[in-house]
Design an enzyme around this catalytic site. Structure first.
Site, PDB file in Angstrom:
ATOM      1  N   GLY A  10       1.368 -53.426-119.581  1.00 53.80           N
ATOM      2  CA  GLY A  10       1.002 -52.880-118.265  1.00 53.80           C
ATOM      3  C   GLY A  10       2.055 -51.880-117.808  1.00 53.80           C
ATOM      4  O   GLY A  10       3.163 -52.259-117.439  1.00 53.80           O
ATOM      5  N   ASP A  35       0.427 -50.047-122.917  1.00 52.25           N
ATOM      6  CA  ASP A  35      -0.722 -50.015-122.011  1.00 52.25           C
ATOM      7  C   ASP A  35      -1.933 -49.580-122.819  1.00 52.25           C
ATOM      8  O   ASP A  35      -1.805 -48.790-123.761  1.00 52.25           O
ATOM      9  CB  ASP A  35      -0.439 -49.016-120.869  1.00 52.25           C
ATOM     10  N   THR A  92      -4.357 -57.585-111.410  1.00 54.68           N
ATOM     11  CA  THR A  92      -5.167 -58.792-111.158  1.00 54.68           C
ATOM     12  C   THR A  92      -5.980 -58.574-109.874  1.00 54.68           C
ATOM     13  O   THR A  92      -5.672 -59.132-108.833  1.00 54.68           O
ATOM     14  CB  THR A  92      -4.246 -60.017-110.973  1.00 54.68           C
ATOM     15  N   GLU A 166       6.551 -50.786-103.055  1.00 50.47           N
ATOM     16  CA  GLU A 166       6.420 -49.410-103.513  1.00 50.47           C
ATOM     17  C   GLU A 166       7.102 -48.475-102.525  1.00 50.47           C
ATOM     18  O   GLU A 166       7.136 -48.739-101.321  1.00 50.47           O
ATOM     19  CB  GLU A 166       4.945 -49.067-103.699  1.00 50.47           C
ATOM     20  N   LYS A 221       5.152 -66.318-104.453  1.00 54.73           N
ATOM     21  CA  LYS A 221       4.788 -64.903-104.394  1.00 54.73           C
ATOM     22  C   LYS A 221       3.629 -64.691-103.402  1.00 54.73           C
ATOM     23  O   LYS A 221       3.665 -63.788-102.559  1.00 54.73           O
ATOM     24  CB  LYS A 221       4.400 -64.418-105.799  1.00 54.73           C
ATOM     25  N   GLY A 274      -1.905 -51.569 -95.979  1.00 53.34           N
ATOM     26  CA  GLY A 274      -2.662 -51.324 -97.197  1.00 53.34           C
ATOM     27  C   GLY A 274      -1.851 -51.801 -98.382  1.00 53.34           C
ATOM     28  O   GLY A 274      -0.985 -52.657 -98.240  1.00 53.34           O
ATOM     29  N   CYS A 277      -1.349 -55.374-102.787  1.00 53.66           N
ATOM     30  CA  CYS A 277      -0.999 -56.801-102.782  1.00 53.66           C
ATOM     31  C   CYS A 277      -1.479 -57.608-101.580  1.00 53.66           C
ATOM     32  O   CYS A 277      -2.053 -58.680-101.751  1.00 53.66           O
ATOM     33  CB  CYS A 277       0.511 -56.944-102.894  1.00 53.66           C
ATOM     34  N   PHE A 278      -1.198 -57.115-100.360  1.00 53.11           N
ATOM     35  CA  PHE A 278      -1.357 -57.998 -99.200  1.00 53.11           C
ATOM     36  C   PHE A 278      -2.756 -58.607 -99.090  1.00 53.11           C
ATOM     37  O   PHE A 278      -2.919 -59.817 -99.036  1.00 53.11           O
ATOM     38  CB  PHE A 278      -0.993 -57.252 -97.907  1.00 53.11           C
TER      39      PHE A 278
HETATM   40  C1  UDX Z   1       0.952 -55.239-110.297  1.00 52.64           C
HETATM   41  C2  UDX Z   1       0.722 -56.695-110.618  1.00 52.64           C
HETATM   42  O1  UDX Z   1       0.719 -56.886-111.936  1.00 52.64           O
HETATM   43  C3  UDX Z   1      -0.380 -57.237-109.793  1.00 52.64           C
HETATM   44  O2  UDX Z   1      -0.699 -58.532-110.112  1.00 52.64           O
HETATM   45  C4  UDX Z   1       0.152 -57.168-108.430  1.00 52.64           C
HETATM   46  O3  UDX Z   1      -0.584 -57.884-107.521  1.00 52.64           O
HETATM   47  C5  UDX Z   1       0.265 -55.725-108.063  1.00 52.64           C
HETATM   48  O4  UDX Z   1       1.156 -55.119-108.920  1.00 52.64           O
HETATM   49  P1  UDX Z   1       0.358 -52.837-110.741  1.00 52.64           P
HETATM   50  O5  UDX Z   1       1.497 -52.571-111.664  1.00 52.64           O
HETATM   51  O6  UDX Z   1       0.477 -52.338-109.350  1.00 52.64           O
HETATM   52  O7  UDX Z   1       0.037 -54.388-110.721  1.00 52.64           O
HETATM   53  O8  UDX Z   1      -1.022 -52.412-111.355  1.00 52.64           O
HETATM   54  P2  UDX Z   1      -1.400 -51.060-112.065  1.00 52.64           P
HETATM   55  O9  UDX Z   1      -0.565 -49.951-111.556  1.00 52.64           O
HETATM   56  O10 UDX Z   1      -2.884 -50.995-111.995  1.00 52.64           O
HETATM   57  O11 UDX Z   1      -0.954 -51.326-113.586  1.00 52.64           O
HETATM   58  C6  UDX Z   1      -1.512 -52.237-114.437  1.00 52.64           C
HETATM   59  C7  UDX Z   1      -1.605 -51.597-115.827  1.00 52.64           C
HETATM   60  O12 UDX Z   1      -2.025 -52.569-116.776  1.00 52.64           O
HETATM   61  C8  UDX Z   1      -2.594 -50.446-115.928  1.00 52.64           C
HETATM   62  O13 UDX Z   1      -1.918 -49.283-116.346  1.00 52.64           O
HETATM   63  C9  UDX Z   1      -3.607 -50.913-116.959  1.00 52.64           C
HETATM   64  O14 UDX Z   1      -4.087 -49.871-117.785  1.00 52.64           O
HETATM   65  C10 UDX Z   1      -2.805 -51.916-117.760  1.00 52.64           C
HETATM   66  N1  UDX Z   1      -3.623 -52.890-118.471  1.00 52.64           N
HETATM   67  C11 UDX Z   1      -4.581 -53.592-117.836  1.00 52.64           C
HETATM   68  C12 UDX Z   1      -3.388 -53.101-119.841  1.00 52.64           C
HETATM   69  O15 UDX Z   1      -2.534 -52.437-120.442  1.00 52.64           O
HETATM   70  N2  UDX Z   1      -4.130 -54.035-120.495  1.00 52.64           N
HETATM   71  C13 UDX Z   1      -5.104 -54.742-119.886  1.00 52.64           C
HETATM   72  O16 UDX Z   1      -5.753 -55.566-120.524  1.00 52.64           O
HETATM   73  C14 UDX Z   1      -5.331 -54.510-118.508  1.00 52.64           C
HETATM   74  C1  UDX Z   2       4.483 -55.628-100.667  1.00 50.70           C
HETATM   75  C2  UDX Z   2       5.704 -56.536-100.481  1.00 50.70           C
HETATM   76  O1  UDX Z   2       6.553 -55.982 -99.473  1.00 50.70           O
HETATM   77  C3  UDX Z   2       6.455 -56.685-101.790  1.00 50.70           C
HETATM   78  O2  UDX Z   2       7.524 -57.603-101.641  1.00 50.70           O
HETATM   79  C4  UDX Z   2       5.492 -57.185-102.855  1.00 50.70           C
HETATM   80  O3  UDX Z   2       6.152 -57.269-104.113  1.00 50.70           O
HETATM   81  C5  UDX Z   2       4.294 -56.275-102.970  1.00 50.70           C
HETATM   82  O4  UDX Z   2       3.659 -56.144-101.688  1.00 50.70           O
HETATM   83  P1  UDX Z   2       4.083 -53.014-100.819  1.00 50.70           P
HETATM   84  O5  UDX Z   2       2.654 -53.349-100.593  1.00 50.70           O
HETATM   85  O6  UDX Z   2       4.435 -52.123-101.964  1.00 50.70           O
HETATM   86  O7  UDX Z   2       4.957 -54.338-101.018  1.00 50.70           O
HETATM   87  O8  UDX Z   2       4.685 -52.314 -99.503  1.00 50.70           O
HETATM   88  P2  UDX Z   2       5.114 -52.850 -98.053  1.00 50.70           P
HETATM   89  O9  UDX Z   2       6.333 -52.113 -97.677  1.00 50.70           O
HETATM   90  O10 UDX Z   2       5.180 -54.310 -97.983  1.00 50.70           O
HETATM   91  O11 UDX Z   2       3.947 -52.317 -97.125  1.00 50.70           O
HETATM   92  C6  UDX Z   2       2.622 -52.826 -97.181  1.00 50.70           C
HETATM   93  C7  UDX Z   2       1.794 -52.205 -96.084  1.00 50.70           C
HETATM   94  O12 UDX Z   2       2.188 -52.691 -94.796  1.00 50.70           O
HETATM   95  C8  UDX Z   2       1.905 -50.685 -96.001  1.00 50.70           C
HETATM   96  O13 UDX Z   2       0.647 -50.124 -95.717  1.00 50.70           O
HETATM   97  C9  UDX Z   2       2.852 -50.484 -94.849  1.00 50.70           C
HETATM   98  O14 UDX Z   2       2.737 -49.231 -94.250  1.00 50.70           O
HETATM   99  C10 UDX Z   2       2.428 -51.608 -93.922  1.00 50.70           C
HETATM  100  N1  UDX Z   2       3.442 -52.015 -92.941  1.00 50.70           N
HETATM  101  C11 UDX Z   2       4.643 -52.493 -93.367  1.00 50.70           C
HETATM  102  C12 UDX Z   2       3.159 -51.958 -91.581  1.00 50.70           C
HETATM  103  O15 UDX Z   2       2.071 -51.547 -91.188  1.00 50.70           O
HETATM  104  N2  UDX Z   2       4.102 -52.384 -90.685  1.00 50.70           N
HETATM  105  C13 UDX Z   2       5.310 -52.868 -91.077  1.00 50.70           C
HETATM  106  O16 UDX Z   2       6.114 -53.246 -90.205  1.00 50.70           O
HETATM  107  C14 UDX Z   2       5.591 -52.922 -92.468  1.00 50.70           C
END
Ligand code: UDX
Ligand code: UDX
Length: 470
Positions: A10, A35, A92, A166, A221, A274, A277-278
């Site tokens: 991945g 990947d 996932t 991110e 998590k 957005g 994950c959330f």
């Molecule tokens: C991650 C975590 O793994 C996910 O569970 C979490 O909740 C969010 O962050 P993320 O790295 O953000 O995922 O996902 P993405 O950017 O979509 O990357 C996943 C990669 O896995 C893709 O590039 C996809 O092509 C690859 N993949 C998927 C494989 O190589 N093999 C597969 O069978 C499925």
């Molecule tokens: C989140 C978790 O922070 C990280 O620990 C986990 O591994 C993955 O999910 P991410 O979704 O990448 O990370 O960014 P985050 O900074 O948490 O922001 C999530 C969303 O909430 C964004 O849309 C952000 O703009 C929003 N946000 C965050 C608010 O609206 N208000 C806040 O005070 C903080």
């Protein structure tokens, strides 16, 4: 077990940056990120300013380690066999069909990976769950590994969830608050945990590396993300109350957060959270709770997602109401498509939901984002229209009302409303006097991030809406 070769399956937002940092910090390890998406791997091997993931500081690290001890490849089987340790960082997503539809995590990619690992392995491996997974997935992975393995070898499964956010991924990986490693309380389980602890302790102070049983690690998590999202929904719910009562959400948030028991982070009101994950992780938590008959627990966490939807919806409603006059140009500029600043990721971004709502109300939209590519923006719009069962002809028609710009002033020109959805720093620096001149009436700015200076904009003649400020 002595680790020399690591394979990460991945090459996405988690796999790419995490492995880049491990490669930088552990020059003795050879790391290959694989990947199935060849285009993505080609981008990782290509120009540093065109990497598939945009993260501040990432390209600099890649320039140092790529071709030295970090490699990107599509040869999944070969790299699995070569490695002693394998990270699973595939996505996932929430299930779209079948049992648990709309709530449970879809584990098909994880299951496929586990099968592939079992079939390609000829020696013992430590398998690490990096992806966010439901509690007890490690058990499932172990079963798949043992049913499909070709030789009498041992697989140790650890849970090591990633907490990076991110936009700040590199800093988060350099200075993690904690690294969590869950494993089995057996001799081989404890040895596997110790092996992974040694890798992280190259740069993370030992006291920040926590070891637990597998189920606690998997659940932590989900709970961490749910708690962070819950704070945003709490403050967003209060923002609506502030607009009615004349209180100011920023004052309320600041004063509340100064209580050291509460703390100030994740209390910034917004158009809605957005990211990949959330929402997904909370719905997963809701699903697991319902599965165990804990309906009150499930309803509690589901309300966090409901408030988030409500916040985006109600702001969309206000934008539409502001256009509800005859003889005005019904064009809205959406400033910012990414789900937060400093990323090119738009998954679950509030701007997608806003765009959908505006398009279904016959409104023309202009879009500008400094990092998200036009192709992804169009793909996001097509996907949300399809999810809403809009017919192909109608999708075409709605897309004809969307223009994506590479220059913000061209984008804003002749729009009557700006809806700011992402808190990109550059938006503050714009020439707002010039913007006032090039917009059409009623020249309304909806600041979905409370980023701009309300009084300044109003002094220029703009009408404004700021969240939680009446
Ligand atoms: C991650 C975590 O793994 C996910 O569970 C979490 O909740 C969010 O962050 P993320 O790295 O953000 O995922 O996902 P993405 O950017 O979509 O990357 C996943 C990669 O896995 C893709 O590039 C996809 O092509 C690859 N993949 C998927 C494989 O190589 N093999 C597969 O069978 C499925
Ligand atoms: C989140 C978790 O922070 C990280 O620990 C986990 O591994 C993955 O999910 P991410 O979704 O990448 O990370 O960014 P985050 O900074 O948490 O922001 C999530 C969303 O909430 C964004 O849309 C952000 O703009 C929003 N946000 C965050 C608010 O609206 N208000 C806040 O005070 C903080």
């Amino acid at each position: 077990m002595r680790i020399k070769n690591i394979c990460c399956i991945g090459a996405g937002f988690v796999g790419g940056p995490t492995m880049a940092v491990i490669a930088l910090k552990c020059p003795d390890l050879k790391i290959t990120v694989v990947d199935i998406n060849k285009k993505k791997i080609d981008l990782w091997n290509g120009d540093l300013d065109q990497l598939p993931v945009y993260e501040p500081g990432l390209s600099k690290i890649i320039s140092k380690v790529r071709g030295v001890n970090l490699f990107f490849s599509t040869e999944v089987d070969k790299e699995i066999e070569r490695a002693e340790m394998i990270f699973m960082a595939v996505n996932t997503p929430t299930k779209k069909e079948g049992e648990g539809k709309g709530y449970a995590a879809d584990l098909k990619f994880i299951e496929r990976c586990a099968k592939q690992i079992a079939e390609a392995s000829k020696s013992d491996k430590i398998i690490i769950e990096k992806s966010t997974l439901p509690v007890r997935t490690a058990e499932k992975i172990k079963n798949i590994l043992s049913v499909n393995k070709k030789k009498n070898i041992n697989f140790e499964v650890l849970s090591n969830p990633e907490f990076l956010a991110e936009g700040t991924a590199i800093n988060d990986l350099f200075k993690s608050d904690r690294v969590l490693i869950g494993g089995e309380n057996t001799t081989s389980g404890l040895m596997a945990i110790d092996t992974l602890v040694k890798i992280y302790s190259t740069w993370i102070p030992r006291e920040r590396i926590i070891t637990t049983n597998v189920w606690s690690s998997e659940l932590t998590k989900l709970v961490s993300n749910a708690m962070l999202a819950q704070r945003i929904s709490s403050i967003n719910s209060i923002s609506a109350l502030c607009e009615k009562t004349g209180a100011n959400i920023e004052e309320v948030s600041k004063a509340t957060g100064m209580d050291s028991r509460i703390g100030s982070s994740f209390l910034k009101a917004s158009i809605g959270f957005g990211g990949s994950c959330f929402k997904k992780d909370i719905l997963n938590l809701v699903y697991i709770s319902r599965h165990y008959g804990l309906n009150e627990v499930a309803n509690y966490w589901e309300s966090v997602v409901n408030i988030n939807n409500y916040q985006t919806e109600r702001i969309g409603e206000l934008v539409i109401n502001a256009l509800d006059y005859q003889n005005i140009n019904k064009t809205v500029t959406i400033l910012g498509w990414a789900f937060k600043k400093n990323t090119n990721d738009s998954r679950e971004s509030a701007s997608i939901y806003l765009a959908n709502k505006l398009l279904s109300n016959n409104i023309t939209i202009h879009i500008y984002d400094p990092m998200v590519k036009e192709s992804l923006i169009r793909e996001d719009i097509i996907n949300i229209l399809k999810e809403n069962n809009i017919e192909n002809e109608e999708i075409k028609l709605r897309l004809s009302r969307v223009t994506v710009f590479t220059n913000p002033y061209d984008c804003i020109k002749n729009s009557s409303i700006i809806s700011l959805c992402t808190e990109w720093d550059e938006f503050v620096e714009y020439d707002w006097k010039k913007i006032f001149k090039i917009m059409s009436d009623p020249k309304y700015v909806f600041d979905g991030r409370n980023l701009l200076d309300k009084l300044y904009l109003e002094s220029l003649g703009f009408r404004t809406f700021f969240i939680g400020k009446s």
